[in-house]
Design a protein around this motif. Structure first.
Motif, PDB file in Angstrom:
ATOM      1  N   LEU A  28     -42.083  60.007 -58.025  1.00 31.56           N
ATOM      2  CA  LEU A  28     -41.589  60.434 -56.764  1.00 31.56           C
ATOM      3  C   LEU A  28     -43.530  60.461 -56.176  1.00 31.56           C
ATOM      4  O   LEU A  28     -44.068  61.295 -57.150  1.00 31.56           O
ATOM      5  CB  LEU A  28     -41.337  61.966 -57.284  1.00 31.56           C
ATOM      6  N   SER A  29     -43.111  60.246 -55.015  1.00 26.19           N
ATOM      7  CA  SER A  29     -44.399  60.460 -53.997  1.00 26.19           C
ATOM      8  C   SER A  29     -44.263  62.516 -53.704  1.00 26.19           C
ATOM      9  O   SER A  29     -43.863  62.977 -53.165  1.00 26.19           O
ATOM     10  CB  SER A  29     -44.099  60.007 -52.916  1.00 26.19           C
ATOM     11  N   PRO A  30     -46.048  62.127 -53.625  1.00 24.22           N
ATOM     12  CA  PRO A  30     -46.192  63.826 -53.648  1.00 24.22           C
ATOM     13  C   PRO A  30     -46.987  63.125 -51.661  1.00 24.22           C
ATOM     14  O   PRO A  30     -46.993  64.777 -51.987  1.00 24.22           O
ATOM     15  CB  PRO A  30     -47.813  63.249 -54.519  1.00 24.22           C
ATOM     16  N   ILE A  31     -46.844  62.504 -51.395  1.00 26.68           N
ATOM     17  CA  ILE A  31     -47.239  62.631 -49.817  1.00 26.68           C
ATOM     18  C   ILE A  31     -45.869  62.299 -49.161  1.00 26.68           C
ATOM     19  O   ILE A  31     -45.068  61.662 -49.196  1.00 26.68           O
ATOM     20  CB  ILE A  31     -48.012  61.519 -49.969  1.00 26.68           C
ATOM     21  N   ILE A  32     -45.078  63.759 -48.046  1.00 22.85           N
ATOM     22  CA  ILE A  32     -44.587  63.374 -47.972  1.00 22.85           C
ATOM     23  C   ILE A  32     -44.982  63.194 -46.345  1.00 22.85           C
ATOM     24  O   ILE A  32     -45.452  64.120 -46.198  1.00 22.85           O
ATOM     25  CB  ILE A  32     -43.418  65.092 -47.881  1.00 22.85           C
ATOM     26  N   ALA A  69     -46.317  55.319 -49.191  1.00 20.83           N
ATOM     27  CA  ALA A  69     -46.039  53.400 -49.845  1.00 20.83           C
ATOM     28  C   ALA A  69     -47.975  53.867 -50.486  1.00 20.83           C
ATOM     29  O   ALA A  69     -48.287  52.963 -51.606  1.00 20.83           O
ATOM     30  CB  ALA A  69     -46.182  52.668 -49.161  1.00 20.83           C
ATOM     31  N   GLY A  70     -49.023  53.944 -50.342  1.00 16.99           N
ATOM     32  CA  GLY A  70     -49.835  53.915 -50.051  1.00 16.99           C
ATOM     33  C   GLY A  70     -50.527  54.952 -51.655  1.00 16.99           C
ATOM     34  O   GLY A  70     -50.840  53.545 -52.231  1.00 16.99           O
ATOM     35  N   VAL A  71     -49.730  55.296 -51.930  1.00 20.68           N
ATOM     36  CA  VAL A  71     -49.781  56.266 -53.285  1.00 20.68           C
ATOM     37  C   VAL A  71     -48.432  55.126 -54.369  1.00 20.68           C
ATOM     38  O   VAL A  71     -48.946  54.700 -55.161  1.00 20.68           O
ATOM     39  CB  VAL A  71     -49.349  57.622 -53.752  1.00 20.68           C
ATOM     40  N   ALA A  72     -47.356  55.049 -53.805  1.00 23.51           N
ATOM     41  CA  ALA A  72     -46.915  53.865 -54.924  1.00 23.51           C
ATOM     42  C   ALA A  72     -47.618  52.484 -55.185  1.00 23.51           C
ATOM     43  O   ALA A  72     -47.099  51.725 -56.329  1.00 23.51           O
ATOM     44  CB  ALA A  72     -45.809  53.269 -54.529  1.00 23.51           C
ATOM     45  N   GLU A  73     -48.350  52.148 -54.323  1.00 20.10           N
ATOM     46  CA  GLU A  73     -49.108  51.041 -54.449  1.00 20.10           C
ATOM     47  C   GLU A  73     -50.560  51.618 -55.377  1.00 20.10           C
ATOM     48  O   GLU A  73     -50.540  50.627 -56.429  1.00 20.10           O
ATOM     49  CB  GLU A  73     -50.534  50.979 -53.315  1.00 20.10           C
ATOM     50  N   LEU A  74     -50.463  52.211 -55.852  1.00 19.00           N
ATOM     51  CA  LEU A  74     -52.091  52.821 -56.680  1.00 19.00           C
ATOM     52  C   LEU A  74     -51.066  52.020 -58.011  1.00 19.00           C
ATOM     53  O   LEU A  74     -51.664  52.487 -58.654  1.00 19.00           O
ATOM     54  CB  LEU A  74     -52.145  54.038 -56.425  1.00 19.00           C
ATOM     55  N   PHE A  75     -49.881  53.018 -57.886  1.00 20.58           N
ATOM     56  CA  PHE A  75     -49.876  52.476 -59.352  1.00 20.58           C
ATOM     57  C   PHE A  75     -48.210  51.432 -59.499  1.00 20.58           C
ATOM     58  O   PHE A  75     -47.392  50.984 -60.498  1.00 20.58           O
ATOM     59  CB  PHE A  75     -47.883  53.521 -59.685  1.00 20.58           C
ATOM     60  N   ALA A  76     -48.238  50.428 -58.810  1.00 17.05           N
ATOM     61  CA  ALA A  76     -47.388  49.799 -58.053  1.00 17.05           C
ATOM     62  C   ALA A  76     -47.689  48.770 -59.301  1.00 17.05           C
ATOM     63  O   ALA A  76     -46.494  47.906 -59.913  1.00 17.05           O
ATOM     64  CB  ALA A  76     -48.108  48.447 -57.264  1.00 17.05           C
TER      65      ALA A  76
END
Lengths: 346, 346
Positions: free
Chosen positions: B256-260, B283-290
């Motif tokens: 779950l994104s911690p950035i909104i 999306a930036g955070v998702a990329e960290l964990f992609a």
């Protein structure tokens, strides 16, 4: 003996004298336990405000609780003289709260019988952290006193571990014994379980803390306040070198009986005396220290004991010894200093 | 996968079903930081009351203060799920008092910028004492949870020391740098001093705590709650073996994104993301964990980010992600579990 020229303003250490007069500051060294010793010391500072007082504190009551190094006697001296003591009980901090202790209880932590207050606990945190960092207890005590400004130099009897253990019966039926920490016997069991012996663990190997022997050797007066003779004064004298230093110093040595009319002034000194086979009397305690005492004060109700004590070669005077308030306690201290001057002149 | 036969009484783990039906208990493993993770976990337990939840907690925020081992993230999970948290701030104990901290201040103790409450301090005393006795942090955490009954199995990511340090400029003028403990940067400096790099001291040598890899390997679902990706989830995944285990497990992995809307839900994740050169976007955070994610939830305001995330091979759905209360948080958890089922079925 050091001396200080006191200026004509009358401000400074020493009494008010004419300009040019050299006044010696009276150096008093006292051996102290907890409550009785601390209250006496407060009277002493009132009776001799210009004296330089060094207190050699008992550390054999020290205990590790919840990983914290607790020094009950040192703290009682520090809090009492520094104005932080809970007066109603003579130990612990005034205005104390117990949030940490309640939480420790909720976790099922051990040693709930020895409740550490929140304010008090901060002292133990600072002490424990400094000890862990490698500072000796004497340096830690000096650092803690920086805050409390007790008006005396407080030195633990030793930087080494000495612990008073009490040997009690292990069960009801057999002859087996077990040794428990003094605090467990005193606080948890209220000294109601008969003490068969008192053992000072580590005393053989302990060394006096820096400054202890010097404070005794260079003192003008050495005092034994009315502290528990077995578990307060006893452990201090049991540190190798201290008893000899007290005997050897040229200063008069004067003690005050912690027993009045056959009962301890406070606490359970009778239970401790019984363990070492000493009668709970003013004369009985004097005999414990007869090898080093020059003078001994007993309460007026024990006036008939003076002859017994003097027969042992110790000058003995009967004066009121109940520390009922600042004035009576200061009068006791004054009587002790007067007795010191009397025996010094002999 | 373990399973349990649920009796006809309908009592027991699993849902109410006809007698004889075998019902699998959903096993969820979540990686968690502090406040965000804990609040999400509370919603998760509400959304899936019959699930067996294992929480792998971040310990890289741990710090030694006044000689006590403080584990802020583990405690926040424990207090939040155990009903002891101060709701208004999301950390610390409800009804907290600060007597010890005030006294530490009076002694001039260091680290006054990190105030330990009295109630909280008892937790650290128990932890420190158990660690000193030789228990690993995982055993200590289990013991502390015996009291709090958080309803999850809480395991620290490692029993070894891992500490997040933040590299900042040493002064104003030159290029010199210094590394400070994460808590000092976060709590004392409010993350206002630019972080040049984040260093996970000890991470290379750390081993996952007992049970961590197994909880990941045997999970039915692995969740990454909306915790700080750099200093909460990041250190957990940096313990050698954990990131690989998450990638390798057959369970769907949903985060779950911690950035909104380009800002952290709470805290200062933007300052931490900037330090590692990652844009403060969902999306930036998702990329960290992609590399390990199967699914990613973004808030409805970030709906346009779903295409970017899906382009990286991660199924992405937009749902409301503000944890404004128990219902909204439970709905988020339900959406995460639904997304897990969706990607599992693919």
């Amino acid at each position: 003996m050091s001396s200080s020229g006191v200026s004509g303003t009358g401000r400074g250490r020493g009494t008010v004298v004419a300009p040019g007069t050299v006044v010696a500051v009276l150096r008093i060294t006292a051996l102290a336990g907890g409550i009785g010793g601390s209250r006496f010391l407060r009277g002493l500072l009132r009776a001799a405000p210009d004296a330089e007082v060094t207190v050699i504190g008992n550390t054999a009551d020290d205990i590790t609780l919840h990983g914290l190094h607790v020094s009950p006697d040192l703290d009682t001296v520090m809090y009492t003289l520094g104005g932080g003591i809970e007066e109603s009980q003579g130990w612990g901090r005034a205005g104390e709260t117990f949030a940490v202790a309640e939480e420790l209880g909720a976790y099922g932590a051990e040693a709930q019988w020895f409740t550490l207050g929140d304010r008090d606990l901060a002292t133990h945190l600072v002490r424990t952290q400094m000890l862990a960092a490698g500072y000796p207890l004497s340096a830690v005590t000096e650092a803690l006193c920086d805050r409390w400004q007790p008006g005396v130099r407080l030195i633990p009897m030793t930087d080494d571990r000495v612990e008073t253990h009490v040997v009690v019966a292990a069960g009801d039926d057999d002859g087996a014994e077990r040794a428990i920490h003094f605090q467990e016997w005193w606080v948890r069991l209220h000294a109601e379980v008969p003490a068969r012996r008192i053992v000072l663990v580590g005393a053989d190997q302990a060394k006096p803390a820096p400054g202890v022997l010097d404070a005794i050797a260079t003192a003008d007066v050495v005092l034994l306040p009315p502290s528990n003779p077995v578990v307060s004064i006893g452990p201090i004298l049991a540190v190798p070198g201290i008893r000899d230093a007290v005997r050897a110093t040229k200063a008069p040595k004067v003690g005050l009986s912690p027993i009045i009319g056959g009962s301890p002034v406070r606490g359970m000194a009778d239970a401790a005396l019984k363990a070492i086979g000493v009668p709970t009397t003013a004369a009985g305690v004097a005999e414990l220290f007869a090898d080093l005492l020059d003078g001994w004060l007993v309460d007026t109700v024990d006036a008939e004991a003076t002859a017994t004590v003097e027969a042992a070669g110790v000058r003995c005077v009967a004066v009121p010894l109940w520390m009922t308030g600042p004035d009576t306690t200061a009068a006791m201290a004054r009587a002790a200093l007067d007795l010191a001057e009397e025996v010094r002149a002999r």
